[in-house]
Design a protein around this motif. Structure first.
Motif, PDB file in Angstrom:
ATOM      1  N   GLU A  11       0.823  -1.214   0.000  1.00  0.00           N
ATOM      2  CA  GLU A  11       0.000   0.000   0.000  1.00  0.00           C
ATOM      3  C   GLU A  11       0.859   1.267   0.000  1.00  0.00           C
ATOM      4  OE1 GLU A  11      -2.675   1.913   3.547  1.00  0.00           O
ATOM      5  OE2 GLU A  11      -3.046  -0.188   3.036  1.00  0.00           O
ATOM      6  N   ASN A 140      -5.494  -2.189   1.097  1.00  0.00           N
ATOM      7  CA  ASN A 140      -4.478  -1.794   0.119  1.00  0.00           C
ATOM      8  C   ASN A 140      -5.134  -1.220  -1.134  1.00  0.00           C
ATOM      9  OD1 ASN A 140      -2.137  -1.745  -1.625  1.00  0.00           O
ATOM     10  ND2 ASN A 140      -2.710  -3.775  -2.306  1.00  0.00           N
ATOM     11  N   THR A 144      -4.948   2.823  -2.032  1.00  0.00           N
ATOM     12  CA  THR A 144      -4.261   3.165  -3.283  1.00  0.00           C
ATOM     13  C   THR A 144      -5.203   3.950  -4.188  1.00  0.00           C
ATOM     14  OG1 THR A 144      -2.854   1.207  -3.107  1.00  0.00           O
ATOM     15  CG2 THR A 144      -3.053   2.228  -5.288  1.00  0.00           C
TER      16      THR A 144
END
Length: 188
Positions: A11, A140, A144
């Motif tokens: 991440e 993650n 993102t």
């Protein structure tokens, strides 16, 4: 910091690709001292780690960072430690990509005690925090996408669109994966 969240490390590396000027600390480098003494050069603090909630005494809740035995530091960033962080009023966003960082206990009406509220108390414009244990892989993707969206959207829209990304993901469309993160503060 404790090497148990492989997607958290991915991440922050993905966020570094989106924001190449970002400073990233992982594993043994991610110490409490580095968080407390963050430089004035940045306006976003992103902590991708474990959040540990102490239901008996919320003030003992903490974020897991790397220990530093030489400094007698166990790596626990407690709420009282957050109040030692320099220049938090310069930070536009603090993202707590960790479990249960927005769960509150009302000591007095109107005075919630959470990891997230400590950052808000010190003048951070926006805090993104979670209400329950979060999935490492789904978080993650969410984080993102949030930072990708932030390049072209206001903060609230960026988080909402990132959550919608997970709603349409075949493995993470259940609210457990996309709904734990709260947006607290200035939406712009």
């Amino acid at each position: 910091a404790d090497n148990s969240l492989p997607f958290a490390e991915k991440e922050v590396q993905e966020i570094k690709k989106i924001y190449p000027e970002a400073q990233v600390y992982v594993r043994d480098e991610a110490t409490r001292d580095k968080v407390i003494n963050i430089p004035e050069d940045y306006n976003i603090l992103h902590l991708a780690t474990h959040g540990v909630l102490d239901y008996n005494n919320f003030e003992n809740s903490y974020l897991v960072l790397a220990s530093n035995p030489e400094a007698n530091d166990d790596g626990r960033l407690k709420i009282e430690d957050i109040y030692q962080i320099h220049n938090l009023d310069l930070y536009n966003i603090v993202t707590l990509s960790a479990c249960e960082t927005a769960v509150s206990f009302e000591m007095l009406e109107g005075w919630p005690v959470t990891t997230a509220s400590a950052f808000l108390d010190l003048g951070v414009g926006t805090v993104i925090a979670s209400l329950w244990n979060v999935d490492d892989a789904a978080t993650n993707i969410l984080m993102t996408k949030f930072y990708e969206n932030l390049k072209t959207m206001n903060k609230l829209s960026a988080l909402t669109q990132a959550q919608l990304e997970l709603v349409h993901h075949p493995d993470y469309n259940h609210p457990f994966y996309w709904a734990p993160f709260l947006f607290i503060g200035d939406w712009r």
